[in-house]
Design an enzyme around this catalytic site. Structure first.
Site, short mmCIF file in Angstrom:
data_model
loop_
_atom_site.label_atom_id
_atom_site.label_comp_id
_atom_site.label_asym_id
_atom_site.label_seq_id
_atom_site.Cartn_x
_atom_site.Cartn_y
_atom_site.Cartn_z
N ASN A 87 46.45 21.00 40.12
CA ASN A 87 45.33 20.06 40.12
C ASN A 87 45.47 18.92 39.11
O ASN A 87 44.94 17.83 39.34
CB ASN A 87 44.01 20.79 39.89
CG ASN A 87 43.61 21.59 41.10
OD1 ASN A 87 43.90 21.22 42.24
ND2 ASN A 87 42.94 22.72 40.88
N ASP A 130 52.78 23.02 33.81
CA ASP A 130 53.19 24.35 34.24
C ASP A 130 53.44 24.39 35.74
O ASP A 130 52.85 23.62 36.50
CB ASP A 130 52.10 25.37 33.88
CG ASP A 130 50.76 25.04 34.53
OD1 ASP A 130 50.13 24.05 34.10
OD2 ASP A 130 50.34 25.75 35.47
N ASN A 154 41.82 19.04 35.99
CA ASN A 154 41.61 18.35 37.27
C ASN A 154 41.08 16.93 37.11
O ASN A 154 40.87 16.24 38.10
CB ASN A 154 40.70 19.16 38.19
CG ASN A 154 39.32 19.37 37.61
OD1 ASN A 154 39.10 19.20 36.43
ND2 ASN A 154 38.39 19.75 38.46
N HIS A 209 48.48 27.59 31.51
CA HIS A 209 48.14 26.27 32.03
C HIS A 209 48.29 25.17 30.97
O HIS A 209 48.31 24.00 31.30
CB HIS A 209 46.70 26.29 32.55
CG HIS A 209 46.47 25.54 33.82
ND1 HIS A 209 47.45 25.25 34.74
CD2 HIS A 209 45.32 25.02 34.34
CE1 HIS A 209 46.92 24.60 35.76
NE2 HIS A 209 45.64 24.44 35.54
N TYR A 229 39.33 18.15 31.34
CA TYR A 229 39.90 19.33 31.97
C TYR A 229 41.01 18.91 32.91
O TYR A 229 41.11 17.75 33.33
CB TYR A 229 38.81 20.15 32.68
CG TYR A 229 37.97 20.90 31.67
CD1 TYR A 229 38.46 22.06 31.07
CD2 TYR A 229 36.74 20.42 31.27
CE1 TYR A 229 37.72 22.73 30.11
CE2 TYR A 229 35.99 21.09 30.32
CZ TYR A 229 36.49 22.24 29.74
OH TYR A 229 35.77 22.89 28.78
#
Length: 181
Positions: free
Chosen positions: A108, A87, A62, A19, A60
């Site tokens: 996200n 990614d 999201n 990620h 983060y």
């Protein structure tokens, strides 16, 4: 001024995870250009000169849109000058593609950026990580040694393509790099 944003999650536990390929791409650009992300603002870190900003959100995944939106507003950057690297599980490992726009595809990070900027017309470079059985565990997992060797090679081309986006029209960059990854 162009803005290149690499998506990932902050913290050492997420380093070298699938990620965090966007962070890895930004790191590769820094290495190639001998620069460092030396400014911190809006819950992110970045490098800035007269031509471009190279950035990583420290939120983060999201919540990436908050940082991107704040940086764009502060430095008066239009959405046409934004490119996001992240990614993509729908691409095979070792593949990458540049697109001028599109949906989030379930990612996200780009989803939050699309929501905050209220447009899908966001240039992006998607790096293939392949697909695992459990999506969350897969994207948060680290690359195998063999996969990391593939990723390390492709990141050179990804970095070159992103730098090319600073000085060239995205269609030129797409024609030059899509299919070469």
């Amino acid at each position: 001024m162009k803005l290149i944003v690499g998506l990932g999650n902050p913290g050492t536990e997420y380093e070298k995870t699938r990620h965090n390929i966007g962070f890895m791409a930004v790191d590769k650009i820094c290495e190639k250009l001998n620069i460092s992300l030396n400014e911190k603002k809006f819950n992110g870190i970045f490098y800035r000169n007269k031509d471009f900003i190279l950035a990583k959100p420290l939120t983060y995944m999201n919540k990436s849109g908050d940082f991107v939106q704040a940086l764009m507003q502060y430095y008066d950057i239009s959405v046409e000058d934004l490119i996001v690297v992240y990614d993509d599980m729908d691409l095979l490992i070792g593949k990458a593609v540049i697109r001028q726009k599109g949906s989030s595809g379930g990612h996200n990070g780009i989803k939050d950026i699309i929501e905050k900027l209220k447009t899908e017309n966001i240039k992006r470079l998607k790096v293939g990580i392949g697909r695992g059985d459990n999506a969350i565990n897969f994207v948060l997992g680290k690359f195998s040694i063999a996969d990391y060797q593939i990723i390390d090679k492709i990141l050179d081309g990804v970095a070159d393509a992103l730098v090319s986006c600073i000085y060239n029209d995205v269609r030129f960059v797409m024609n030059k790099f899509n299919g070469s990854f």
